[in-house]
Write a protein that holds these residues in place. Structure first.
Motif, PDB file in Angstrom:
ATOM      1  N   GLY A 107       0.786  -1.224   0.000  1.00  0.00           N
ATOM      2  CA  GLY A 107       0.000   0.000   0.000  1.00  0.00           C
ATOM      3  C   GLY A 107       0.819   1.275   0.000  1.00  0.00           C
ATOM      4  O   GLY A 107       0.292   2.358   0.285  1.00  0.00           O
ATOM      5  N   LYS A 108       2.102   1.179  -0.344  1.00  0.00           N
ATOM      6  CA  LYS A 108       2.991   2.344  -0.243  1.00  0.00           C
ATOM      7  C   LYS A 108       3.643   2.683  -1.582  1.00  0.00           C
ATOM      8  O   LYS A 108       3.756   1.850  -2.469  1.00  0.00           O
ATOM      9  CB  LYS A 108       4.073   2.081   0.813  1.00  0.00           C
ATOM     10  N   ARG A 109       4.096   3.932  -1.664  1.00  0.00           N
ATOM     11  CA  ARG A 109       4.924   4.380  -2.791  1.00  0.00           C
ATOM     12  C   ARG A 109       6.376   4.098  -2.405  1.00  0.00           C
ATOM     13  O   ARG A 109       6.816   4.487  -1.318  1.00  0.00           O
ATOM     14  CB  ARG A 109       4.731   5.870  -3.043  1.00  0.00           C
ATOM     15  N   VAL A 110       7.090   3.436  -3.305  1.00  0.00           N
ATOM     16  CA  VAL A 110       8.413   2.928  -2.945  1.00  0.00           C
ATOM     17  C   VAL A 110       9.496   3.504  -3.852  1.00  0.00           C
ATOM     18  O   VAL A 110       9.357   3.510  -5.082  1.00  0.00           O
ATOM     19  CB  VAL A 110       8.454   1.381  -3.035  1.00  0.00           C
ATOM     20  N   PHE A 111      10.582   3.990  -3.235  1.00  0.00           N
ATOM     21  CA  PHE A 111      11.808   4.306  -3.960  1.00  0.00           C
ATOM     22  C   PHE A 111      12.745   3.111  -3.862  1.00  0.00           C
ATOM     23  O   PHE A 111      13.014   2.619  -2.762  1.00  0.00           O
ATOM     24  CB  PHE A 111      12.556   5.489  -3.330  1.00  0.00           C
ATOM     25  N   LEU A 112      13.265   2.654  -5.001  1.00  0.00           N
ATOM     26  CA  LEU A 112      14.369   1.698  -5.022  1.00  0.00           C
ATOM     27  C   LEU A 112      15.579   2.468  -5.515  1.00  0.00           C
ATOM     28  O   LEU A 112      15.610   2.936  -6.660  1.00  0.00           O
ATOM     29  CB  LEU A 112      14.070   0.521  -5.962  1.00  0.00           C
ATOM     30  N   MET A 113      16.577   2.640  -4.651  1.00  0.00           N
ATOM     31  CA  MET A 113      17.710   3.499  -4.969  1.00  0.00           C
ATOM     32  C   MET A 113      18.991   2.676  -5.024  1.00  0.00           C
ATOM     33  O   MET A 113      19.357   2.008  -4.051  1.00  0.00           O
ATOM     34  CB  MET A 113      17.819   4.625  -3.940  1.00  0.00           C
ATOM     35  N   GLY A 114      19.659   2.715  -6.164  1.00  0.00           N
ATOM     36  CA  GLY A 114      20.892   1.964  -6.342  1.00  0.00           C
ATOM     37  C   GLY A 114      21.995   2.865  -6.850  1.00  0.00           C
ATOM     38  O   GLY A 114      21.760   3.725  -7.707  1.00  0.00           O
ATOM     39  N   GLY A 115      23.196   2.660  -6.332  1.00  0.00           N
ATOM     40  CA  GLY A 115      24.340   3.429  -6.791  1.00  0.00           C
ATOM     41  C   GLY A 115      25.459   2.514  -7.235  1.00  0.00           C
ATOM     42  O   GLY A 115      25.875   1.629  -6.487  1.00  0.00           O
ATOM     43  N   GLY A 116      25.941   2.686  -8.482  1.00  0.00           N
ATOM     44  CA  GLY A 116      27.049   1.864  -8.978  1.00  0.00           C
ATOM     45  C   GLY A 116      26.724   0.392  -8.949  1.00  0.00           C
ATOM     46  O   GLY A 116      25.678  -0.041  -9.437  1.00  0.00           O
ATOM     47  N   MET A 191      14.160   1.734  -0.298  1.00  0.00           N
ATOM     48  CA  MET A 191      15.032   0.567  -0.213  1.00  0.00           C
ATOM     49  C   MET A 191      16.249   0.848  -1.080  1.00  0.00           C
ATOM     50  O   MET A 191      16.098   1.239  -2.245  1.00  0.00           O
ATOM     51  CB  MET A 191      14.300  -0.690  -0.655  1.00  0.00           C
ATOM     52  N   ALA A 192      17.439   0.703  -0.499  1.00  0.00           N
ATOM     53  CA  ALA A 192      18.628   1.199  -1.188  1.00  0.00           C
ATOM     54  C   ALA A 192      19.829   0.281  -1.031  1.00  0.00           C
ATOM     55  O   ALA A 192      19.960  -0.441  -0.045  1.00  0.00           O
ATOM     56  CB  ALA A 192      18.984   2.593  -0.645  1.00  0.00           C
ATOM     57  N   ILE A 211      10.058   8.801   7.097  1.00  0.00           N
ATOM     58  CA  ILE A 211       9.652   7.577   6.402  1.00  0.00           C
ATOM     59  C   ILE A 211      10.642   6.452   6.705  1.00  0.00           C
ATOM     60  O   ILE A 211      11.735   6.691   7.193  1.00  0.00           O
ATOM     61  CB  ILE A 211       9.539   7.796   4.870  1.00  0.00           C
ATOM     62  N   GLU A 212      10.229   5.226   6.414  1.00  0.00           N
ATOM     63  CA  GLU A 212      11.078   4.063   6.642  1.00  0.00           C
ATOM     64  C   GLU A 212      12.096   3.917   5.513  1.00  0.00           C
ATOM     65  O   GLU A 212      11.792   4.196   4.348  1.00  0.00           O
ATOM     66  CB  GLU A 212      10.236   2.788   6.723  1.00  0.00           C
ATOM     67  N   ALA A 213      13.289   3.476   5.870  1.00  0.00           N
ATOM     68  CA  ALA A 213      14.307   3.179   4.859  1.00  0.00           C
ATOM     69  C   ALA A 213      14.992   1.877   5.219  1.00  0.00           C
ATOM     70  O   ALA A 213      15.279   1.613   6.398  1.00  0.00           O
ATOM     71  CB  ALA A 213      15.330   4.307   4.769  1.00  0.00           C
ATOM     72  N   TYR A 214      15.241   1.056   4.223  1.00  0.00           N
ATOM     73  CA  TYR A 214      15.949  -0.217   4.397  1.00  0.00           C
ATOM     74  C   TYR A 214      17.165  -0.186   3.481  1.00  0.00           C
ATOM     75  O   TYR A 214      17.042   0.061   2.279  1.00  0.00           O
ATOM     76  CB  TYR A 214      15.027  -1.391   4.067  1.00  0.00           C
ATOM     77  N   ILE A 215      18.338  -0.406   4.052  1.00  0.00           N
ATOM     78  CA  ILE A 215      19.578  -0.267   3.298  1.00  0.00           C
ATOM     79  C   ILE A 215      20.384  -1.561   3.328  1.00  0.00           C
ATOM     80  O   ILE A 215      20.443  -2.243   4.339  1.00  0.00           O
ATOM     81  CB  ILE A 215      20.423   0.909   3.829  1.00  0.00           C
ATOM     82  N   SER A 216      20.990  -1.882   2.190  1.00  0.00           N
ATOM     83  CA  SER A 216      21.846  -3.059   2.090  1.00  0.00           C
ATOM     84  C   SER A 216      23.285  -2.598   2.231  1.00  0.00           C
ATOM     85  O   SER A 216      23.775  -1.799   1.436  1.00  0.00           O
ATOM     86  CB  SER A 216      21.640  -3.751   0.743  1.00  0.00           C
ATOM     87  N   LEU A 217      23.953  -3.090   3.268  1.00  0.00           N
ATOM     88  CA  LEU A 217      25.332  -2.688   3.538  1.00  0.00           C
ATOM     89  C   LEU A 217      26.284  -3.648   2.837  1.00  0.00           C
ATOM     90  O   LEU A 217      26.295  -4.847   3.129  1.00  0.00           O
ATOM     91  CB  LEU A 217      25.597  -2.698   5.045  1.00  0.00           C
ATOM     92  N   GLU A 218      27.046  -3.115   1.920  1.00  0.00           N
ATOM     93  CA  GLU A 218      28.010  -3.939   1.195  1.00  0.00           C
ATOM     94  C   GLU A 218      29.394  -3.711   1.784  1.00  0.00           C
ATOM     95  O   GLU A 218      29.920  -2.615   1.717  1.00  0.00           O
ATOM     96  CB  GLU A 218      28.014  -3.573  -0.289  1.00  0.00           C
ATOM     97  N   GLU A 219      29.945  -4.716   2.384  1.00  0.00           N
ATOM     98  CA  GLU A 219      31.290  -4.631   2.956  1.00  0.00           C
ATOM     99  C   GLU A 219      32.098  -5.832   2.477  1.00  0.00           C
ATOM    100  O   GLU A 219      31.542  -6.852   2.084  1.00  0.00           O
ATOM    101  CB  GLU A 219      31.231  -4.653   4.489  1.00  0.00           C
TER     102      GLU A 219
END
Length: 263
Positions: A107-116, A191-192, A211-219
């Motif tokens: 039920g939400k509007r979603v941003f999917l944000m990706g860099g590189g 979501m990023a 707003i809520e944000a969910y981030i994927s940590l790449e290490e």
């Protein structure tokens, strides 16, 4: 919880889709349970390289048993992978990590944000959101170095796509946050995945907008299974078992609620 396992996969195809960026499809039964945001640990054949390389899942064809990875050549391990061809055998540990929480998009509007090289996981995420149909609106905002817009056309099948380039050669000049400002975009959840400066900006943006944000940590990871503690991140709350403000990205993540981690 899904049992991770080490398997032999077979390379179906591989192409270079941008400078130093490779697109590989492999045949493996891991595809059947793959989730957007999870990753694989891929083992080089060379005995001089003991540790596997963690690479995010870009796309899963669950019916045909195929997984897609898109990765950048960054060292000897990934350089070896780039030489694989159709029929090559590849040792894979998967599926690892928790993935993005799709239920949070209902039920939400979603941003999917990706860099590189954080862009590839956004493809499967956009695909799953389109097929499940729970999100009201899905917008991909992708940040590139230049006009080599890998995966843009793939993502357009599933979402509205906006692009930023560092050199201004395509889309908005700057980064993913500049796109939001220039286009006047808004969402209810983000979501990023991408470089740390981008994820910090996403975390700040979510806090400012409430707003809520969910981030994927790449290490960089060594074992990929939580044993070596080589990929620890700082958390807001103490871990219930260790009683310290740490979490292991490979097993507790790689996806975290942005409000739960200090980055």
């Amino acid at each position: 919880m899904e049992q991770k396992k080490k398997v032999k996969a077979k390379v179906i195809s591989q192409t270079e889709i941008a400078d130093g960026i490779y697109d590989m499809w492999m045949e493996t039964d891991l595809a059947g349970t793959a989730k957007a945001g999870q990753f694989l640990c891929i083992y080089p054949h060379s005995e001089s390289m003991l540790l596997p390389r963690p690479i995010s899942i870009c796309e899963a064809d669950r019916e045909k048993g195929r997984l897609r990875i898109v990765y950048r050549v960054a060292g000897r391990g990934t350089e070896e992978f780039s030489l694989y061809h159709m029929g090559s055998s590849i040792r894979v540990l998967g599926n690892l990590g928790n993935g993005f929480p799709l239920k949070e998009t209902e039920g939400k509007r979603v941003f999917l944000m990706g860099g590189g090289i954080g862009i590839p996981p956004m493809l499967q995420l956009a695909k799953d959101l389109k097929q499940e149909g729970k999100a009201v609106e899905v917008t991909v905002i992708a940040g590139y170095r230049n006009q080599q817009l890998f995966l843009k056309e793939d993502m357009k099948e599933y979402a509205q796509v906006y692009v930023a380039t560092e050199d201004g050669s395509a889309g908005t000049k700057g980064n993913v946050m500049n796109v939001i400002a220039e286009k006047g975009l808004s969402a209810d959840v983000v979501m990023a995945c991408g470089p740390m400066p981008m994820l910090r900006a996403v975390k700040r943006y979510a806090e400012e907008k409430g707003i809520e944000a969910y981030i994927s940590l790449e290490e960089r990871m060594a074992c990929g299974v939580g044993a070596c503690l080589g990929c620890v991140c700082k958390t807001v709350e103490k871990d219930v078992h260790s009683h310290v403000n740490n979490a292991r990205i490979c097993t507790d993540g790689p996806v975290f609620a942005a409000k739960d981690v200090n980055i």
